[in-house]
Scaffold this active site. Structure first.
Site, PDB file in Angstrom:
ATOM      1  N   HIS A 188       0.869  -1.187   0.000  1.00  0.00           N
ATOM      2  CA  HIS A 188       0.000   0.000   0.000  1.00  0.00           C
ATOM      3  C   HIS A 188       0.896   1.223   0.000  1.00  0.00           C
ATOM      4  O   HIS A 188       1.854   1.290   0.756  1.00  0.00           O
ATOM      5  CB  HIS A 188      -0.887  -0.026   1.252  1.00  0.00           C
ATOM      6  CG  HIS A 188      -1.997   0.967   1.229  1.00  0.00           C
ATOM      7  ND1 HIS A 188      -1.792   2.318   1.309  1.00  0.00           N
ATOM      8  CD2 HIS A 188      -3.346   0.803   1.135  1.00  0.00           C
ATOM      9  CE1 HIS A 188      -2.964   2.941   1.269  1.00  0.00           C
ATOM     10  NE2 HIS A 188      -3.922   2.041   1.165  1.00  0.00           N
ATOM     11  N   ARG A 208      -6.631  10.493  -0.143  1.00  0.00           N
ATOM     12  CA  ARG A 208      -6.459  10.958  -1.521  1.00  0.00           C
ATOM     13  C   ARG A 208      -7.808  11.085  -2.226  1.00  0.00           C
ATOM     14  O   ARG A 208      -8.004  11.984  -3.033  1.00  0.00           O
ATOM     15  CB  ARG A 208      -5.521  10.000  -2.274  1.00  0.00           C
ATOM     16  CG  ARG A 208      -4.064  10.183  -1.854  1.00  0.00           C
ATOM     17  CD  ARG A 208      -3.176   9.079  -2.410  1.00  0.00           C
ATOM     18  NE  ARG A 208      -3.282   7.860  -1.613  1.00  0.00           N
ATOM     19  CZ  ARG A 208      -3.220   6.624  -2.098  1.00  0.00           C
ATOM     20  NH1 ARG A 208      -3.068   6.435  -3.392  1.00  0.00           N
ATOM     21  NH2 ARG A 208      -3.317   5.587  -1.297  1.00  0.00           N
TER      22      ARG A 208
END
Lengths: 555, 305
Positions: A188, A208
């Site tokens: 990740h 994000r």
């Protein structure tokens, strides 16, 4: 813990979304190594599973007209993730738990399975121990569903808890089941990097999705510098368009921060290696900048990302509403696992089923964020349903109690040894070795060294000793977990050696390009009759024409 | 990598990038400053008095280990475990304050070990780490919290009203969701149960479900879709009257749920309205009926072992 949300094409926020688009997104993200039947079933059934959770009491965030709200996430064309702030996984756990306690289900809390038992070729049950008292428990069963999660503890930097030791993968392998795609480990892109004690803890992609940007130490939004060809049409080419996308503008394309995880993780590694990283070896993830766009940014961040706010405030003394976070890649998920039938989730061993992360197929070479929570809902239900049906058709298997006794005796050996090595030390060395030699960037020579190192570690594991008694003894548990960690580490290394190309979560420094020839098969690993690890290439079945057409239409 | 140049041209020099640049450079300096204090020179040792054993033989044992900046109590416990006490029993999972497993009493205060930073504690004296005292001890820092799961089955389950839309879905406003989402944040660490004097000192587990389960009842009662009325149960079988609002539970909640003010007091008000409001009492007597209770509901089968 799972934070961002569960991907389901409900079409509540953007009515252009439907299962076809979700299917095409999942296949593109997985670089077409996916089991296309699973990708089809997953995209079709995820919306029903989310609605089922709501009927069981889950309270998802809402749209202005009162329906389930959906958010943007990497690789998903439309806002698709049903969520509860940034604690979606917790909401799912609680909903399922609160539903299950009223069902006639026996729950064996804190019980670890050490071996599956077989009657000839089919599953006959399992042997485990309860952590509290250390007593062995023998289960006779016509069918067994593995739902053990992943293998993150084989690496030193991981977002996973101690439970992710690959025990389900190892149980299946030892029972003779085939595993596939084990070279594909997802790093990740955004784990915490500071302070050292929290390194690896997950920072949700939702940051994000809500408009957070990645910048290097020069303040540059480096994600704009390298947009892969197959995503260029879907990706914004300027900052303004990217921002509009995160705010729901249907005519805008997604910012490059929301490219797939494999790509974002490598882009971050590149910044760090080329000296443009943050002081503690990551890059900056900034959500506070949205203050220049939204008047109520501080409350907005706290409302949409409460756990992240809390986590950084408490563990790193950072207020994410006013300063950027430092982040870097962390071992998060394994795309590979038990090879299963797409419809029933049964493995190659009759009666053995696998669901969720321990199963393989849905995600191919790379998983899209949000597709794991939907994976476990869709295929958890299917595995349970078909395991029950299978059991209903079977006669009672014969449980080999002598074999069970042998397994139990072997499990107690660490107590008999004196002055052996400390299991935690061996575990630590294994994790550091895997991180170093079979991590995010791989090459042949290093992986050969890893296989040699695993041989030595295996000898050390045979000699670990533990003190105390069997009651809730984590030293003993670690000694047993090491067996699984060794097995899955070797499987990952061998599969990664076999794939001489770079694709999805698997990046080879010595073969940095994608090779179309490798797009035609999965790498499958089984235990040979003599106990050796057998690596084979199994061709991917030809995709149904109607599904092929969906992929063409969504290019 | 071939896209590098074009991307560079498009983003370089734009106004927002400059703002980020100055912001990032400044925070880079702040982050680097943090490194200086966390460097090797800042490493020191600290003592921990950790509860060991089970039953009457239990006692505090002292361990010394090295500590560095950013460490939490759980890190120190793990370090002690790997260095000198390999069988030290401790329950933990996510290490991010979300799973509710590592509850303990640190210097006498119920807290999560993973969210308690050593920098908050006085390390010139030994830090005591003990198991939650309101629950039966298994061993060392691990307790048996299964009574909480059994108690949950005493609360009647979520029962939604019929769907609002023909496709079987419901509509609810975010403002209504907000109220129960606060309660649904609960991570079931059971620190509130641990600190509650009704449970801890008076051991009234049978009569009183405790703050965690009252929060659970509150999320059901205030759930926008739930159609049951649990007021009678709260009064008669969940023992809400035992709570005398000392707010100890709210103080220890790591999720900052305002347990007393937002969950328990509104439930107490419902009980008071229904049972102690003279006018309503009269209406109830005349109607001769209490609350809706579907016949097909099961409350006690199954459960956790």
């Amino acid at each position: 813990m799972a934070e961002g949300g569960v991907a389901a094409a409900l079409g509540n926020v953007d009515d252009r979304d439907n299962w076809r688009v979700h299917f095409a997104d999942t296949m593109r993200g997985g670089q077409y190594l996916n089991n296309w039947r699973m990708a089809e079933l997953h995209a079709k059934e995820a919306p029903d599973r989310v609605r089922e959770l709501e009927a069981w009491g889950a309270v998802f965030d809402r749209t202005p007209d009162g329906r389930i709200l959906q958010r943007n996430f990497g690789g998903h064309k439309y806002p698709r993730l049903a969520h509860v702030g940034d604690r979606t996984g917790l909401e799912m756990i609680r909903t399922l738990q609160d539903y299950a306690v009223y069902q006639p289900i026996d729950v064996h809390m804190e019980c670890t399975i050490v071996s599956l038992l077989k009657d000839e070729n089919r599953i006959a049950g399992a042997l485990g121990y309860d952590r509290e008292r250390g007593r062995f428990k023998l289960f006779a069963a016509k069918s067994v569903v593995l739902a053990t999660g992943g293998i993150g503890r084989a690496f030193s930097v991981t977002s996973n808890s101690w439970e992710y030791t690959g025990d389900g993968h190892a149980l299946a392998y030892n029972a003779g089941a085939a595993l596939q795609d084990m070279e594909f480990v997802q790093f990740h892109p955004t784990g915490m990097v500071w302070p050292p004690s929290v390194r690896g803890i997950l920072v949700t992609e939702g940051v994000r999705g809500e408009g957070g940007i990645l910048v290097n130490r020069e303040g540059r939004r480096f994600m704009f510098d390298d947009i892969p060809e197959n995503y260029r049409n879907q990706t914004a080419d300027n900052e303004e368009e990217g921002w509009r996308y995160t705010q729901g503008d249907k005519n805008a394309r997604r910012p490059p921060e929301l490219l797939t995880r494999d790509h974002v993780a490598r882009a971050i590694m590149k910044e760090v290696r080329e000296g443009r990283g943050s002081p503690h070896g990551g890059v900056f993830l900034d959500i506070s900048w949205i203050k220049s766009k939204l008047s109520n940014a501080e409350e907005h961040i706290k409302k949409k990302l409460p756990s992240m706010y809390h986590q950084f405030k408490q563990l790193a003394d950072i207020d994410i509403t006013s300063e950027p976070m430092e982040v870097g890649p962390t071992t998060h998920y394994v795309m590979g696992g038990v090879r299963v039938d797409g419809d029933t989730q049964m493995s190659t061993v009759p009666g053995l089923f696998a669901a969720g992360e321990v199963g393989a197929g849905l995600h191919g070479a790379n998983r899209l964020g949000g597709n794991s929570l939907s994976d476990l809902l869709v295929f958890g239900k299917r595995a349970g349903q078909y395991a029950a049906e299978f059991a209903g058709r079977q006669s009672s298997p014969r449980v080999d109690s002598r074999r069970a006794d042998e397994v139990a005796r072997a499990a107690l050996e660490p107590f008999d040894r004196e002055d052996g090595e400390n299991p935690y030390k061996v575990e630590h060395d294994l994790q550091a070795m895997m991180q170093d030699l079979v991590g995010i960037v791989r090459k042949e020579a290093e992986m050969r060294r890893a296989l040699d190192a695993l041989k030595i570690l295996r000898e050390r594991v045979q000699k670990v000793s533990v003190t105390g008694n069997r009651e809730y003894n984590p030293g003993w548990h670690t000694a047993l977990d090491l067996q699984s960690l060794l097995t899955v580490s070797e499987i990952v290394a061998r599969a990664a050696l076999e794939r001489k190309e770079s694709r999805g979560g698997h990046f080879r420094d010595d073969f940095p390009a994608k090779d179309p020839a490798y797009g035609k098969f999965n790498i499958v690993i089984r235990r040979g009759p003599g106990g050796d690890m057998q690596v084979t290439r199994e061709p991917i079945p030809e995709m149904r024409p109607d599904l092929k057409q969906i992929i063409e239409e969504n290019k | 990598m071939d896209a590098g140049q074009s991307g560079r041209e498009k983003t370089a020099g734009s106004a927002p990038a400059k703002t980020f640049a100055s912001n990032i450079v400044a925070s880079g300096q702040r982050a680097a400053a943090r490194t200086d204090t966390s460097a090797g020179s800042a490493t020191r040792t600290a003592s921990f008095e950790v509860w060991r054993g089970s039953g009457p033989s239990g006692r505090l044992e002292t361990y010394t280990t090295s500590v560095s900046e950013g460490m939490v109590v759980l890190d120190a416990i793990h370090q002690i475990q790997s260095e000198s006490a390999t069988d030290l029993a401790v329950r933990w999972n996510c290490k991010a304050g979300k799973c509710g497993s590592c509850s303990a009493e640190i210097n006498g205060t119920p807290r999560l070990m993973c969210m308690t930073r050593l920098s908050e504690l006085n390390l010139s004296e030994p830090v005591t780490v003990e198991p939650m005292r309101a629950f039966p001890l298994v061993r060392d820092l691990v307790t048996d919290v299964s009574s909480n799961f059994r108690a949950k089955t005493r609360i009647r389950k979520f029962t939604p009203r019929p769907p609002d839309a023909p496709d079987g879905t419901w509509r609810m406003q975010q403002s209504d969701a907000d109220r129960v989402q606060e309660f649904r944040k609960c991570i079931e660490c059971f620190l509130c149960q641990d600190v509650c004097h009704v449970l801890r000192d008076h051991q009234l587990h049978e009569q009183f479900v405790g703050p965690r389960l009252l929060v659970h009842a509150a999320q059901l009662e205030m759930h926008p879709l739930d159609a049951l009325d649990r007021t009678t149960d709260l009064k008669d079988s969940h023992g809400i009257g035992y709570c005398n609002i000392t707010k100890c539970c709210t103080k220890v909640c790591p999720e900052h749920i305002t347990i007393t003010d937002n969950a328990i007091i509104p439930l107490k008000e419902r009980v008071a309205d229904q049972y102690y409001d003279p006018l309503r009492k009269l209406v109830r007597l005349m109607r001769g009926k209490k609350t809706v209770r579907p016949e097909n509901e099961r409350t006690t089968s199954g459960g956790l072992r």
